[in-house]
Scaffold this motif. Structure first.
Motif, PDB file in Angstrom:
ATOM      1  N   VAL A  19      30.147  31.753  55.533  1.00 55.26           N
ATOM      2  CA  VAL A  19      31.088  30.679  55.860  1.00 55.26           C
ATOM      3  C   VAL A  19      32.306  31.262  56.575  1.00 55.26           C
ATOM      4  N   THR A  20      32.994  30.387  57.273  1.00 55.64           N
ATOM      5  CA  THR A  20      34.232  30.775  57.968  1.00 55.64           C
ATOM      6  C   THR A  20      35.340  29.832  57.561  1.00 55.64           C
ATOM      7  N   ASN A  59      42.377  43.901  48.257  1.00 50.90           N
ATOM      8  CA  ASN A  59      41.091  43.949  47.568  1.00 50.90           C
ATOM      9  C   ASN A  59      40.014  43.149  48.291  1.00 50.90           C
ATOM     10  N   ILE A  60      39.796  43.465  49.529  1.00 47.50           N
ATOM     11  CA  ILE A  60      38.825  42.698  50.301  1.00 47.50           C
ATOM     12  C   ILE A  60      37.467  43.401  50.282  1.00 47.50           C
ATOM     13  N   LEU A  61      36.425  42.631  49.969  1.00 44.47           N
ATOM     14  CA  LEU A  61      35.077  43.177  49.906  1.00 44.47           C
ATOM     15  C   LEU A  61      34.564  43.476  51.308  1.00 44.47           C
ATOM     16  N   GLU A  62      33.587  44.369  51.382  1.00 43.62           N
ATOM     17  CA  GLU A  62      33.005  44.702  52.689  1.00 43.62           C
ATOM     18  C   GLU A  62      32.254  43.516  53.291  1.00 43.62           C
ATOM     19  N   ARG A  63      31.786  42.603  52.436  1.00 49.45           N
ATOM     20  CA  ARG A  63      31.090  41.397  52.918  1.00 49.45           C
ATOM     21  C   ARG A  63      32.052  40.414  53.575  1.00 49.45           C
ATOM     22  N   PHE A  64      33.341  40.647  53.409  1.00 51.21           N
ATOM     23  CA  PHE A  64      34.350  39.756  53.958  1.00 51.21           C
ATOM     24  C   PHE A  64      35.010  40.412  55.164  1.00 51.21           C
ATOM     25  N   SER A  65      35.356  39.626  56.131  1.00 50.02           N
ATOM     26  CA  SER A  65      36.102  40.150  57.280  1.00 50.02           C
ATOM     27  C   SER A  65      37.034  39.060  57.780  1.00 50.02           C
ATOM     28  N   ALA A  66      38.027  39.477  58.524  1.00 48.70           N
ATOM     29  CA  ALA A  66      38.979  38.508  59.062  1.00 48.70           C
ATOM     30  C   ALA A  66      39.414  38.946  60.440  1.00 48.70           C
ATOM     31  N   SER A  79      30.420  36.569  53.975  1.00 46.30           N
ATOM     32  CA  SER A  79      28.975  36.596  54.197  1.00 46.30           C
ATOM     33  C   SER A  79      28.249  37.044  52.929  1.00 46.30           C
ATOM     34  N   SER A  80      26.935  36.838  52.950  1.00 45.51           N
ATOM     35  CA  SER A  80      26.086  37.181  51.795  1.00 45.51           C
ATOM     36  C   SER A  80      26.724  36.690  50.505  1.00 45.51           C
ATOM     37  N   LEU A  81      27.068  35.416  50.514  1.00 49.52           N
ATOM     38  CA  LEU A  81      27.859  34.858  49.422  1.00 49.52           C
ATOM     39  C   LEU A  81      27.169  34.967  48.075  1.00 49.52           C
ATOM     40  N   GLU A  82      27.987  35.236  47.060  1.00 50.47           N
ATOM     41  CA  GLU A  82      27.515  35.320  45.686  1.00 50.47           C
ATOM     42  C   GLU A  82      28.235  34.261  44.861  1.00 50.47           C
ATOM     43  N   LEU A  83      27.664  33.978  43.685  1.00 52.83           N
ATOM     44  CA  LEU A  83      28.278  32.970  42.820  1.00 52.83           C
ATOM     45  C   LEU A  83      29.740  33.322  42.526  1.00 52.83           C
ATOM     46  N   GLY A  84      30.001  34.605  42.348  1.00 55.03           N
ATOM     47  CA  GLY A  84      31.341  35.063  42.000  1.00 55.03           C
ATOM     48  C   GLY A  84      32.368  34.911  43.107  1.00 55.03           C
ATOM     49  N   TYR A 104      54.814  31.641  53.393  1.00 54.37           N
ATOM     50  CA  TYR A 104      54.597  30.202  53.240  1.00 54.37           C
ATOM     51  C   TYR A 104      53.096  29.962  53.142  1.00 54.37           C
ATOM     52  N   PHE A 105      52.697  29.285  52.079  1.00 59.58           N
ATOM     53  CA  PHE A 105      51.280  29.147  51.773  1.00 59.58           C
ATOM     54  C   PHE A 105      50.711  27.825  52.275  1.00 59.58           C
ATOM     55  N   GLY A 106      49.466  27.894  52.694  1.00 64.13           N
ATOM     56  CA  GLY A 106      48.721  26.691  53.016  1.00 64.13           C
ATOM     57  C   GLY A 106      48.164  26.061  51.755  1.00 64.13           C
ATOM     58  N   PRO A 107      47.523  24.901  51.879  1.00 66.86           N
ATOM     59  CA  PRO A 107      47.013  24.182  50.706  1.00 66.86           C
ATOM     60  C   PRO A 107      45.744  24.780  50.116  1.00 66.86           C
ATOM     61  N   GLY A 108      45.106  25.701  50.852  1.00 64.35           N
ATOM     62  CA  GLY A 108      43.934  26.380  50.318  1.00 64.35           C
ATOM     63  C   GLY A 108      42.625  25.737  50.718  1.00 64.35           C
ATOM     64  N   THR A 109      41.575  26.551  50.666  1.00 61.47           N
ATOM     65  CA  THR A 109      40.191  26.079  50.824  1.00 61.47           C
ATOM     66  C   THR A 109      39.460  26.403  49.535  1.00 61.47           C
ATOM     67  N   ARG A 110      38.897  25.353  48.939  1.00 58.01           N
ATOM     68  CA  ARG A 110      38.154  25.576  47.699  1.00 58.01           C
ATOM     69  C   ARG A 110      36.692  25.803  48.055  1.00 58.01           C
ATOM     70  N   LEU A 111      36.200  26.992  47.725  1.00 58.88           N
ATOM     71  CA  LEU A 111      34.816  27.367  48.019  1.00 58.88           C
ATOM     72  C   LEU A 111      33.999  27.353  46.741  1.00 58.88           C
ATOM     73  N   LEU A 112      32.874  26.661  46.799  1.00 61.15           N
ATOM     74  CA  LEU A 112      31.948  26.637  45.673  1.00 61.15           C
ATOM     75  C   LEU A 112      30.603  27.161  46.164  1.00 61.15           C
ATOM     76  N   VAL A 113      30.144  28.227  45.547  1.00 61.43           N
ATOM     77  CA  VAL A 113      28.850  28.816  45.902  1.00 61.43           C
ATOM     78  C   VAL A 113      27.860  28.483  44.788  1.00 61.43           C
ATOM     79  N   LEU A 114      26.781  27.804  45.178  1.00 62.47           N
ATOM     80  CA  LEU A 114      25.791  27.365  44.178  1.00 62.47           C
ATOM     81  C   LEU A 114      24.533  28.215  44.210  1.00 62.47           C
TER      82      LEU A 114
END
Lengths: 114, 113
Positions: A19-20, A59-66, A79-84, A104-114
């Motif tokens: 996801v992006t 603390n960014i995982l290798e599966r994550f990039s920005a 990428s390679s999303l896990e439940l955690g 200044y913070f944005g409202p956030g994106t709530r991610l749910l991995v099933l």
């Protein structure tokens, strides 16, 4: 309203997917920060970009990039999303690169991995 | 290393009660200290900050004083309202350790009428 926008607001996906998440900073801010907020780990700093360049890494995982684009918006790729990985992902922005500045913070994106 | 320790919640108070949320920190340099608030369903908002020892940050009736001798930045409010119900995060940024913010785990406050 902080002036920081994030899309999408909610995201539901399956394990193994990619996801992006997108963030637009406040007008005039050059720094963008990404955070992950989960129930078990609290608020964790992931990464900072300043004017298109990576500035600090947490603390960014290798599966994550920005990345931060020339128009200063930023995207966080998971990428390679896990439940955690299910969590609330926040973007924040500040004017300059220094750590003492107000973020200044944005409202956030709530991610749910099933 | 750097860290922030907050009192554990949840905290439940009656309206008009006095609030204290403790925050202590460890830092290698001379950090700036912040309190952020997160209302239900929203992102974090800066509540107040202090950039050097003995500075007092204040906003919306909340106050916190940067105490270097006790490495503390306790949040106080004399009379809480139902609308203050939120999660409060203490944070620091330390110029000695790169461009990172360090957040406490957050303290949930519920104010009942």
């Amino acid at each position: 309203d902080s002036g920081v926008t994030q899309t999408p607001k909610h995201l539901i996906t399956a394990t193994g997917q990619r996801v992006t998440l997108r963030c637009s900073p406040r007008s005039g801010d050059l720094s963008v920060y990404w955070y992950q907020q989960s129930l078990d780990q609290g608020l964790q700093f992931l990464i900072q970009y300043y004017n298109g360049e990576e500035r600090a890494k947490g603390n960014i995982l290798e599966r994550f990039s920005a990345q931060q684009f020339p128009d200063l918006h930023s995207e966080l790729n998971l990428s390679s999303l896990e439940l955690g990985d299910s969590a609330l992902y926040f973007c924040a922005s500040s004017v300059g690169p220094t750590r003492q500045e107000t973020q200044y913070f944005g409202p956030g994106t709530r991610l749910l991995v099933l | 290393g750097n860290s922030v320790t907050q009192m554990e919640g949840p905290v439940t108070l009656s309206e008009e009660a006095f609030l204290t949320i403790n925050c202590t920190y460890t830092a290698t340099g001379y950090p700036s200290l912040f309190w952020y608030v997160q209302y239900p369903g929203e992102g974090l908002q800066l509540l107040l900050k202090a950039t050097k020892a003995d500075d007092k940050g204040s906003n919306k009736g909340f106050e916190a004083t940067y105490r270097k001798e006790t490495t503390s930045f306790h949040l106080e409010k004399g009379s809480v309202q139902v609308s203050d119900s939120a999660v409060y995060f203490c944070a620091l940024s330390d110029p000695g350790t790169g461009n990172q913010f360090y957040f406490g785990t957050g303290t949930s406050l519920t104010v009942i009428p």
